[in-house]
Design an enzyme around this catalytic site. Structure first.
Site, PDB file in Angstrom:
ATOM      1  N   PRO A  44       9.344  -0.382   1.352  1.00  0.00           N
ATOM      2  CG  PRO A  44      10.729  -2.159   1.913  1.00  0.00           C
ATOM      3  CD  PRO A  44       9.793  -1.163   2.514  1.00  0.00           C
ATOM      4  CG  ASN A  45      11.055  -2.940  -3.519  1.00  0.00           C
ATOM      5  OD1 ASN A  45      11.983  -2.444  -4.175  1.00  0.00           O
ATOM      6  ND2 ASN A  45      11.262  -3.859  -2.599  1.00  0.00           N
TER       7      ASN A  45
ATOM      8  NE  ARG B 175       7.187  -4.848  -5.639  1.00  0.00           N
ATOM      9  CZ  ARG B 175       6.865  -4.920  -4.359  1.00  0.00           C
ATOM     10  NH1 ARG B 175       6.097  -3.995  -3.821  1.00  0.00           N
ATOM     11  NH2 ARG B 175       7.315  -5.897  -3.609  1.00  0.00           N
TER      12      ARG B 175
ATOM     13  CE1 TYR C 214       2.431  -6.636  -3.776  1.00  0.00           C
ATOM     14  CE2 TYR C 214       4.090  -6.888  -5.496  1.00  0.00           C
ATOM     15  CZ  TYR C 214       3.639  -7.156  -4.215  1.00  0.00           C
ATOM     16  OH  TYR C 214       4.389  -7.939  -3.376  1.00  0.00           O
TER      17      TYR C 214
ATOM     18  CG  ASN D 106       1.735  -1.788   1.967  1.00  0.00           C
ATOM     19  OD1 ASN D 106       2.442  -2.691   2.451  1.00  0.00           O
ATOM     20  ND2 ASN D 106       1.204  -1.864   0.759  1.00  0.00           N
TER      21      ASN D 106
ATOM     22  CB  ALA E 282       9.844  -6.655   2.062  1.00  0.00           C
TER      23      ALA E 282
ATOM     24  CD  GLU F 293      -0.154  -5.566   8.918  1.00  0.00           C
ATOM     25  OE1 GLU F 293      -0.450  -5.698  10.134  1.00  0.00           O
ATOM     26  OE2 GLU F 293       0.457  -6.428   8.266  1.00  0.00           O
TER      27      GLU F 293
ATOM     28  CG  HIS G 274      -0.332  -6.277   3.540  1.00  0.00           C
ATOM     29  ND1 HIS G 274       0.996  -5.940   3.532  1.00  0.00           N
ATOM     30  CD2 HIS G 274      -0.661  -6.540   4.820  1.00  0.00           C
ATOM     31  CE1 HIS G 274       1.464  -6.016   4.772  1.00  0.00           C
ATOM     32  NE2 HIS G 274       0.485  -6.372   5.575  1.00  0.00           N
TER      33      HIS G 274
ATOM     34  NE  ARG H 192       2.115 -12.313  -3.190  1.00  0.00           N
ATOM     35  CZ  ARG H 192       2.888 -11.220  -3.205  1.00  0.00           C
ATOM     36  NH1 ARG H 192       2.508 -10.127  -2.562  1.00  0.00           N
ATOM     37  NH2 ARG H 192       4.025 -11.231  -3.865  1.00  0.00           N
TER      38      ARG H 192
HETATM   39  C1  DQA Z   1       2.772  -5.991   0.242  1.00  0.00           C
HETATM   40  C2  DQA Z   1       2.950  -7.482   0.508  1.00  0.00           C
HETATM   41  C3  DQA Z   1       4.355  -7.784   0.980  1.00  0.00           C
HETATM   42  O1  DQA Z   1       4.509  -9.166   1.232  1.00  0.00           O
HETATM   43  C4  DQA Z   1       5.352  -7.373  -0.081  1.00  0.00           C
HETATM   44  O2  DQA Z   1       6.686  -7.577   0.398  1.00  0.00           O
HETATM   45  C5  DQA Z   1       5.169  -5.991  -0.573  1.00  0.00           C
HETATM   46  C6  DQA Z   1       3.818  -5.450  -0.714  1.00  0.00           C
HETATM   47  C7  DQA Z   1       1.389  -5.671  -0.387  1.00  0.00           C
HETATM   48  O3  DQA Z   1       1.032  -4.496  -0.393  1.00  0.00           O
HETATM   49  O4  DQA Z   1       0.714  -6.574  -0.876  1.00  0.00           O
HETATM   50  O5  DQA Z   1       6.135  -5.314  -0.939  1.00  0.00           O
HETATM   51  O6  DQA Z   1       2.849  -5.294   1.474  1.00  0.00           O
END
Ligand code: DQA
Length: 157
Positions: free
Chosen positions: A16-17, A24, A29, A80, A83, A105, A107, A114
Site C-alpha cells: 500500500p501507498n 510521498r 522514500y 516490499n 505497512a 524483502e 524496504h 525510524r
Molecule cells: C516501507 C517501510 C514501511 O514501514 C512503510 O509502511 C512503507 C514503506 C519502505 O519501503 O521503506 O510504506 O516498506
C-alpha cells in the site's frame, strides 16, 4: 523441478501507498517513482536473461492472491509489503506456503532508523534476505539475489 530465471519471471510485489512513490514523503522514500523501480528491476533481470512481473496493490488480499500465483508460476518473489510488513500474518502465511521459492524483502527506507513499530517484520520470518535503506537500488540488489538463489539456467547456475 525448481524454476530458474530462464524459465519463469520474478514476481515483484509492492504494498500500500507505494503507487505514490516519488511524491510521498520524498525526504524518506526518495524522488524515484515506482515506474523507475520497475525499469531498474527489468534491466537487472534482463542482464541475467530473465524477466519480471512487477505489481502494486493497496489491498492485502490481492497481495496474498499474487503470492499464491507466484507459488505456481514464478522463480522467486521480491516483496516490499510496505505497512503490511508490520501487521500481516496473512502475507507471512502466504509466503510460508511457497516451499523452496526464494523470497527477498525490500524496504526503500532504513526501517531500523525510524519509529519502533517499523522494526518488527512478520515477513522477515520467511524472507531469505532483507534489504533496507538503499532506495530503489534495493530492488536491483533483491533481483540479483533471487537470480543467484533461483539460478539463471545457464551453465554457471
Ligand atoms: C516501507 C517501510 C514501511 O514501514 C512503510 O509502511 C512503507 C514503506 C519502505 O519501503 O521503506 O510504506 O516498506
Amino acid at each position: 523441478m525448481p524454476r530458474t530465471l530462464a524459465s519463469a519471471p520474478i514476481m515483484i510485489l509492492n504494498g500500500p501507498n507505494l503507487n505514490l512513490l516519488g511524491t510521498r514523503q520524498p525526504e524518506i522514500y526518495g524522488s524515484d517513482t515506482l515506474a523507475d523501480a520497475e525499469a531498474l528491476c527489468a534491466k537487472t533481470a534482463a542482464a541475467h536473461g530473465g524477466t519480471v512481473d512487477f505489481r502494486q496493490s493497496n489491498h492485502e488480499g490481492e497481495l496474498v492472491d499474487w503470492i499464491q500465483e507466484a507459488r505456481q508460476s514464478h522463480c522467486g518473489i521480491v516483496i516490499n509489503p510496505a505497512a503490511y510488513t508490520h501487521t500481516s500474518v496473512a502475507i507471512l502465511d502466504a509466503l510460508s506456503a511457497c516451499d523452496g521459492l526464494p523470497v527477498v524483502e525490500v524496504h526503500l527506507s532504513n526501517v531500523h532508523k525510524r519509529e519502533e513499530f517499523r522494526r518488527h517484520s512478520y515477513v522477515s520470518l520467511r524472507a531469505d534476505a532483507v534489504i533496507a535503506g538503499c532506495g530503489i537500488q534495493g530492488y536491483a540488489f533483491a533481483v540479483e539475489r533471487v537470480a543467484a538463489l533461483a539460478g539463471t539456467g545457464d551453465a554457471t547456475g
